[in-house]
Design a protein around this motif. Structure first.
Motif, short mmCIF file in Angstrom:
data_model
loop_
_atom_site.label_atom_id
_atom_site.label_comp_id
_atom_site.label_asym_id
_atom_site.label_seq_id
_atom_site.Cartn_x
_atom_site.Cartn_y
_atom_site.Cartn_z
N HIS A 492 0.82 -1.19 0.00
CA HIS A 492 0.00 0.00 0.00
C HIS A 492 0.87 1.25 0.00
O HIS A 492 0.60 2.21 -0.77
CB HIS A 492 -0.90 -0.04 1.24
CG HIS A 492 -1.81 1.15 1.34
ND1 HIS A 492 -2.87 1.36 0.48
CD2 HIS A 492 -1.81 2.20 2.20
CE1 HIS A 492 -3.48 2.49 0.78
NE2 HIS A 492 -2.84 3.02 1.87
N GLU A 493 1.92 1.23 0.84
CA GLU A 493 2.81 2.39 0.87
C GLU A 493 3.53 2.58 -0.47
O GLU A 493 3.72 3.71 -0.93
CB GLU A 493 3.81 2.22 2.01
CG GLU A 493 3.19 2.32 3.38
CD GLU A 493 4.21 2.07 4.46
OE1 GLU A 493 5.36 1.79 4.09
OE2 GLU A 493 3.85 2.19 5.66
N ALA A 495 2.43 1.75 -3.39
CA ALA A 495 1.49 2.30 -4.37
C ALA A 495 1.37 3.81 -4.18
O ALA A 495 1.38 4.57 -5.16
CB ALA A 495 0.12 1.62 -4.19
N GLU A 496 1.25 4.24 -2.91
CA GLU A 496 1.16 5.67 -2.65
C GLU A 496 2.43 6.37 -3.08
O GLU A 496 2.38 7.45 -3.68
CB GLU A 496 0.89 5.88 -1.17
CG GLU A 496 -0.49 5.43 -0.74
CD GLU A 496 -0.71 5.64 0.74
OE1 GLU A 496 0.26 6.09 1.40
OE2 GLU A 496 -1.83 5.40 1.25
N LYS A 497 3.61 5.74 -2.77
CA LYS A 497 4.88 6.35 -3.18
C LYS A 497 4.99 6.43 -4.71
O LYS A 497 5.55 7.39 -5.25
CB LYS A 497 6.04 5.51 -2.63
CG LYS A 497 6.16 5.51 -1.12
CD LYS A 497 6.60 6.86 -0.62
CE LYS A 497 6.81 6.83 0.89
NZ LYS A 497 7.20 8.15 1.40
N LYS A 499 2.50 6.80 -6.78
CA LYS A 499 1.67 7.93 -7.23
C LYS A 499 2.40 9.24 -6.97
O LYS A 499 2.43 10.12 -7.85
CB LYS A 499 0.34 7.91 -6.48
CG LYS A 499 -0.56 6.77 -6.89
CD LYS A 499 -1.84 6.80 -6.09
CE LYS A 499 -2.75 5.63 -6.46
NZ LYS A 499 -4.01 5.64 -5.68
N GLU A 500 2.98 9.34 -5.79
CA GLU A 500 3.72 10.58 -5.49
C GLU A 500 4.90 10.73 -6.43
O GLU A 500 5.24 11.85 -6.83
CB GLU A 500 4.19 10.52 -4.03
CG GLU A 500 3.07 10.60 -3.02
CD GLU A 500 3.58 10.48 -1.59
OE1 GLU A 500 4.80 10.31 -1.44
OE2 GLU A 500 2.76 10.55 -0.65
N LYS A 503 3.69 11.99 -9.70
CA LYS A 503 3.37 13.40 -9.59
C LYS A 503 4.64 14.24 -9.58
O LYS A 503 4.74 15.28 -10.26
CB LYS A 503 2.55 13.62 -8.33
CG LYS A 503 2.08 15.04 -8.17
CD LYS A 503 1.22 15.13 -6.90
CE LYS A 503 0.76 16.60 -6.72
NZ LYS A 503 -0.06 16.73 -5.48
#
Length: 627
Positions: A492-493, A495-497, A499-500, A503
């Protein structure tokens, strides 16, 4: 006995007299009155608040003798000085308090007056034991009564006193002063003739024992100045000899001080005087005359006794005699105890001797009985021996017959024994084999037991290993479960990383595009700056050319205006150098402005400087040219 102990005996009677309820305690108000009277009688400065301060922490209740003693010692007895008070007056005070409660002369013969009762009370205190309650031992009672009897000129009868002790056995342990007064009042101890003679005897004994009067009587004394002879009443005490006009002792004529150096000697008759003797002191020699030789000898012995007391450091003859009698009683008691011990030992030895004699008689009797018994036993033994001999002879014959039959049986038994011996050997061989087989079986069982023990140990270890494996498996499952959870959390982390990161990557692309555009603008600005710099240089050259004044001569002064707007006049020779320096400075300033990161602002500044320079030159140029 010291002065403090003597005073304490009298005070004890006064204190117990105030204890009306016989509880052993006296109220503080009564103790205040008693203490005040003691201060007065003993000639001690009064301390009225001492009693209150001493019992300040106590309640208002009565005080026991143990509670009064510390105050009595501290504030009264410790301050007493011998010779500073009249002891007879002090004792009379204590007697008055004590007699008021305890002395009842009513119903008695009245043989003793109240004054003589007080004197007997004082003598009792002098001769009593140093124990409370105060009592006189029978020996001291006999001594005092004997003194009274002798003073009356009568013969002392000890049997009367012994009979009185036998009638009242409690007197043997000690007699109180009130019992003593009752005995003396009854007149049973001696055949008293008259009351007056008995009272005079009490006074004489009181003077002798209480006031330490060793001797008193009339003597003739030779004067020192007139050298005449006068009859005087002499009173001998341990430290002094007082002489008065008469026996009333109201007018004292003088005194003779005695010390260890005083000497008394007999003198030959002279001047019509007989039975002479002299007393030699350090300062004077006194010549005296007695009525007879016996009286002279008594006076000389009395004076020698006084001198001996002074040499020994003693102040009272009767106190010394009392201590000697007490020591003698103690020695007699000790001897009596030793004698009783010896008698008990002799009695014990006698009993042991009688017991030994009894034992000896019993032993002799038992020996005679044993001797008779021995003889009887000897006769019975002889008879039994004869019977036994006959029986043995019969048995011997039977034995011979049995021996012959036994020889045949022995031969048969030998043969049987040989056969039995052979069987025994075979059995021993068999026994040896069976022992070997048994040992082999024992060893096999021991090995089997060892194998079982090893198998049990292996099973135990296997069980332990199994438990450890199970625990490890449980821990592994927990770790797998925990790892799975952490893995899901990391995914999960991630995936968030991601996305970041995407960006940030897009922002980075934008920044790169912006930077590229900025670089292009910077390159264009640099080109414009170089172009503007060239233009400025051109205009500077043109301006310098226009600003040159026209003057005669080879050397001309020039007005130089820099791009900063400064004006200077320099020589013509240095004009070119100055122009070169200005061009170098402009070139050196341009890169610095480029390096500052804002070329457009540098260009604007240069253009503004140029405008300012023009504004400064434009109004002053005509004047400068005209000049």
């Amino acid at each position: 006995m010291d002065l403090k102990a003597e005073l304490l005996k009298s005070i004890w009677y006064a204190f117990t007299a105030l204890d009306v309820e016989k509880s052993g305690k006296v109220s503080k108000s009564q103790l205040k009155v008693l203490s005040h009277n003691l201060y007065t009688a003993l000639n001690i400065p009064h301390d009225p608040v001492a009693l209150e301060e001493h019992f300040r922490d106590n309640d208002d209740g009565p005080v026991s003798s143990q509670g009064y003693m510390p105050y009595l010692n501290k504030y009264i007895l410790d301050k007493v000085k011998e010779g500073s008070f009249q002891k007879e007056q002090f004792d009379e005070l204590c007697w008055m308090l004590s007699a008021k409660k305890n002395y009842r002369p009513e119903g008695i013969t009245g043989l003793v007056s109240r004054r003589q009762a007080f004197q007997i009370w004082c003598l009792f205190i002098l001769l009593s034991e140093d124990k409370y309650p105060l009592v006189m031992v029978p020996e001291e009672v006999a001594y005092l009564l004997k003194k009274f009897t002798t003073a009356m000129g009568l013969e002392w009868q000890q049997e009367i006193l012994d009979e009185m002790y036998s009638q009242n056995s409690s007197y043997t342990s000690g007699i109180s002063v009130w019992n003593l007064l009752e005995i003396i009042e009854s007149g049973r101890f001696s055949a008293v003739t008259t009351k007056e003679s008995f009272n005079l005897a009490i006074v004489d004994v009181f003077q002798e024992m209480y006031h330490d009067v060793l001797k008193k009587g009339y003597l003739w004394k030779k004067g020192q100045v007139r050298r005449n002879w006068n009859e005087r009443w002499f009173v001998l005490k341990p430290t002094n000899i007082f002489y008065y006009v008469d026996e009333d002792m109201k007018e004292q004529k003088g005194e003779i001080h005695l010390d260890s150096n005083t000497v008394v000697e007999a003198m030959p008759d002279k001047e019509g005087r007989r039975c002479l003797f002299c007393i030699k002191t350090l300062n004077r020699t006194f010549e005296l005359s007695a009525s007879d030789v016996r009286l002279r000898q008594e006076w000389m012995q009395g004076i020698q006794t006084a001198v001996r007391l002074l040499v020994e450091g003693k102040t009272s003859l009767h106190k010394d005699l009392k201590m000697k009698r007490r020591e003698q009683r103690q020695q007699n008691e000790k001897k009596k105890l030793e004698k009783e011990g010896e008698l008990s030992q002799l009695k014990q030895l006698q009993e042991e001797k009688e017991w030994q004699l009894q034992q000896t008689e019993e032993i002799k009797k038992s020996q005679m009985e044993l001797e008779e018994r021995r003889k009887e036993l000897e006769q019975q033994g002889l008879k039994q021996q004869e019977d036994l001999q006959k029986a043995l002879e019969k048995q011997l014959r039977e034995t011979e017959e049995a021996r012959a039959s036994m020889a045949a049986e022995i031969e048969e038994k030998k043969k049987e024994a040989e056969m039995q011996q052979q069987k025994i050997q075979e059995l021993e061989i068999m026994k040896h084999k069976m022992e070997m087989a048994l040992n082999y079986e024992i060893e096999a069982r021991m090995e089997e037991e060892k194998a079982r023990v090893a198998q049990a140990r292996l099973l135990t270890e296997e069980e332990i290993m199994l438990k450890q494996l199970m625990s490890l498996k449980e821990e592994q499952e927990e770790m797998i479960q925990k790892t799975q959870q952490e893995k899901e959390k990391l995914q999960h982390e991630m995936a968030e990383k991601a996305k970041e990161l995407e960006k940030a990557y897009s922002e980075l692309q934008d920044l790169r595009q912006t930077r590229k555009q900025s670089n292009q603008n910077l390159v264009q600005a640099e080109k414009n700056l170089r172009r503007a710099s060239r233009t400025v240089k051109h205009w500077n050259v043109q301006l310098n050319r226009l600003m040159q004044p026209i003057s005669p001569g080879g050397r001309q002064n020039k007005l130089i205006i820099s791009h900063r707007g400064d004006i200077a006049l320099i020589c013509n020779d240095s004009a070119n150098n100055e122009q070169q320096q200005v061009s170098k400075s402009s070139q050196s300033e341009s890169p610095s402005e480029d390096s500052s990161g804002d070329p457009e602002e540098g260009i604007k500044d240069q253009l503004e400087d140029m405008a300012i320079s023009k504004d400064r030159i434009s109004p002053t140029q005509p004047n400068g040219v005209g000049s």
